[in-house]
Design an enzyme around this catalytic site. Structure first.
Site: not given
Length: 260
Positions: A46, A76, A204
């Site tokens: 990410h 991401e 997450h």
């Protein structure tokens, strides 16, 4: 064809440690390779505009590694974050590397970590042309969403392939010992997505402690993306053994789901 829920290891935290000293150790590519050696099905990054962890050269190197090793690469990020010095923008990175999956996330520049999903009614008009562009590069598109998200049928019409359920609220409730109600909500959201043809990912704050319970309650999760907990646990157990522990959880809870 079917297979168990896949594990994609997020290596951002390896880059955080490296960047804290300003040199090349630990080596992000070597760490990702070790995860693949242990059986990980993919690698996730990410990259953020401030390059606080993953940098442009990491994305290029990890793209080459994952293709050479035959595993998936998932990038991401926020597609609306403007390019700037040291950051060419999410779409430019994806255009250059053509990852297997692009997960769009509505995080702000100053956020420590992602903490909410897209509002389709508000952000859909801006997302639609970006989804079209990413799909033209041969990438699968996933959208980061909250539990109980509305507008899933619209997302399917836009060409979205998957959603990624933001599992932070579940992890918080699991830690507090009262996750049953929120798990039912996650299961309902997953089924609604699947009913309109969307695959379901999750990520997450998932960990060895809470992953099995989540997968036991939420049907047909195709992929979990895990970084912070896995790297933290690896400090005590070692990287390869930790990845293998996660794979054991996937095997024991949900050995086969249909791929979308």
């Amino acid at each position: 064809m079917s297979q168990r829920t896949r594990l994609s290891v997020n290596v951002n935290k390896i880059a955080v440690l490296r960047n804290s000293r300003g040199d090349g150790a630990p080596d992000v590519i070597r760490a990702a390779s070790a995860c693949i050696d242990a059986g990980a099905h993919g690698i996730t990054v990410h990259p953020r505009p401030d390059a606080r962890h993953i940098r442009h050269d990491d994305v290029i190197g990890l793209s080459a590694l994952t293709r050479a090793r035959g595993v998936e690469f998932n990038i991401e990020g926020n597609p609306f974050a403007e390019p700037r010095a040291g950051y060419c923008g999410l779409l430019a990175l994806c255009r250059e590397t053509r990852p297997h999956q692009v997960t769009l996330v509505p995080d702000g520049d100053q956020q420590i970590t992602s903490d909410h999903g897209f509002d389709f009614a508000r952000e859909g008009p801006g997302l639609r042309p970006l989804i079209d562009e990413i799909k033209q590069w041969g990438c699968r598109v996933s959208l980061f969403v909250d539990v109980n998200v509305t507008g899933l049928a619209d997302a399917a019409i836009w060409g979205v392939d998957r959603i990624e359920l933001y599992t932070g609220p579940y992890a918080e409730m699991h830690h507090a010992g009262c996750s049953d109600a929120v798990l039912r909500e996650f299961a309902t959201t997953a089924r609604l997505a699947q009913d309109v043809g969307l695959g379901v990912n999750a990520g997450h704050d998932l960990s060895q402690t809470n992953l099995g319970v989540f997968l036991g309650a939420v049907p047909d999760v195709l992929e979990v993306s895990i970084g912070h907990a896995l790297i933290s646990e690896a400090l005590y157990e070692g990287l390869v053994p930790t990845v293998r522990r996660y794979l054991d959880i996937l095997d024991s809870v949900n050995p086969a789901v249909s791929m979308r």
